[in-house]
Design a protein around this motif. Structure first.
Motif, short mmCIF file in Angstrom:
data_model
loop_
_atom_site.label_atom_id
_atom_site.label_comp_id
_atom_site.label_asym_id
_atom_site.label_seq_id
_atom_site.Cartn_x
_atom_site.Cartn_y
_atom_site.Cartn_z
N GLU A 192 -34.19 69.02 124.82
CA GLU A 192 -34.76 69.23 123.48
C GLU A 192 -35.52 70.56 123.40
O GLU A 192 -35.85 71.02 122.31
N HIS A 193 -35.77 71.18 124.54
CA HIS A 193 -36.47 72.47 124.56
C HIS A 193 -35.53 73.67 124.57
O HIS A 193 -35.97 74.80 124.49
N LEU A 194 -34.24 73.42 124.69
CA LEU A 194 -33.29 74.51 124.84
C LEU A 194 -32.97 75.17 123.50
O LEU A 194 -32.73 74.49 122.51
N PRO A 195 -32.93 76.49 123.50
CA PRO A 195 -32.48 77.18 122.29
C PRO A 195 -31.02 76.84 122.00
O PRO A 195 -30.24 76.59 122.93
N TYR A 196 -30.68 76.83 120.75
CA TYR A 196 -29.33 76.46 120.35
C TYR A 196 -28.27 77.26 121.10
O TYR A 196 -27.23 76.72 121.49
N GLN A 197 -28.52 78.54 121.35
CA GLN A 197 -27.54 79.42 121.98
C GLN A 197 -27.16 78.96 123.39
O GLN A 197 -26.08 79.28 123.86
N VAL A 198 -28.05 78.26 124.09
CA VAL A 198 -27.75 77.86 125.47
C VAL A 198 -27.56 76.35 125.63
O VAL A 198 -27.21 75.89 126.72
N TYR A 199 -27.74 75.60 124.57
CA TYR A 199 -27.66 74.14 124.64
C TYR A 199 -26.30 73.67 125.17
O TYR A 199 -26.22 72.94 126.16
N GLU A 200 -25.22 74.10 124.51
CA GLU A 200 -23.88 73.64 124.92
C GLU A 200 -23.50 74.19 126.29
O GLU A 200 -22.88 73.48 127.08
N THR A 201 -23.89 75.42 126.58
CA THR A 201 -23.61 75.99 127.90
C THR A 201 -24.30 75.17 128.98
O THR A 201 -23.72 74.89 130.03
N THR A 202 -25.52 74.78 128.72
CA THR A 202 -26.27 73.97 129.69
C THR A 202 -25.58 72.64 129.92
O THR A 202 -25.43 72.21 131.07
N LEU A 203 -25.15 71.97 128.88
CA LEU A 203 -24.47 70.69 129.05
C LEU A 203 -23.20 70.85 129.88
O LEU A 203 -22.89 70.01 130.74
N ARG A 204 -22.47 71.93 129.65
CA ARG A 204 -21.26 72.19 130.46
C ARG A 204 -21.62 72.45 131.92
O ARG A 204 -20.92 72.01 132.83
N GLU A 205 -22.73 73.14 132.15
CA GLU A 205 -23.17 73.40 133.51
C GLU A 205 -23.57 72.11 134.23
O GLU A 205 -23.25 71.92 135.40
N LEU A 206 -24.27 71.23 133.54
CA LEU A 206 -24.63 69.94 134.13
C LEU A 206 -23.37 69.19 134.54
O LEU A 206 -23.29 68.63 135.64
N GLU A 207 -22.41 69.17 133.64
CA GLU A 207 -21.14 68.48 133.91
C GLU A 207 -20.41 69.13 135.09
O GLU A 207 -19.82 68.44 135.91
N ARG A 208 -20.46 70.43 135.17
CA ARG A 208 -19.74 71.16 136.22
C ARG A 208 -20.26 70.83 137.62
O ARG A 208 -19.49 70.63 138.55
#
Length: 137
Positions: free
Chosen positions: A109-125
């Motif tokens: 919930e603290h992530l800027p919109y620009q990195v939100y989806e990238t972060t979720l992909r990184e967690l999954e990776r």
């Protein structure tokens, strides 16, 4: 210095006493209860001072844990035995499927919109089997 950096580098935010409060301990217990028994390794993203990792260390000495945190102040004030490394959630410095579980408690919930989806992909990776996310309620 940005307001965000000032906030996360404020030593008062990472005091050991804060994370010993009853509601914090309940939060850690709730997260820990969701870790499947076959989990052997866990990466905690946004580990702060390692309070959740410390909780896990106190509960299960066989679980291999590692933290990743962007605030050097939080890392300097760590309360766990585990390593807490500097890093960013949207650029995880690990190979694919490195950890049985990746957790991010009160982080997304603290992530800027620009990195939100990238972060979720990184967690999954980097997660081999499980991802544990929590947000404030």
């Amino acid at each position: 210095m940005s307001l965000e950096k000032q906030y996360y580098d404020n030593a008062a935010l990472w005091s050991k006493a804060r994370f010993q409060l009853e509601h914090e301990q309940r939060r850690f217990a709730t997260g820990a209860a969701l870790i499947p028994p076959d989990t052997r390794s866990l990466l905690d993203i946004g580990a702060g001072n390692g309070a959740f990792l410390r909780y896990l260390e106190d509960q299960d000495s066989t679980l291999q844990v590692l933290g990743l945190e962007r605030s050097q102040t939080a890392i300097d004030m760590k309360v766990c035995q585990a390593d807490v490394r500097p890093g960013s959630a949207d650029q995880l410095p690990f190979d694919e499927r490195t950890f049985d579980m990746v957790s991010a408690l009160e982080v997304i919930e603290h992530l800027p919109y620009q990195v939100y989806e990238t972060t979720l992909r990184e967690l999954e990776r980097v997660a081999r089997q499980y991802i544990l996310l929590s947000v404030p309620y």
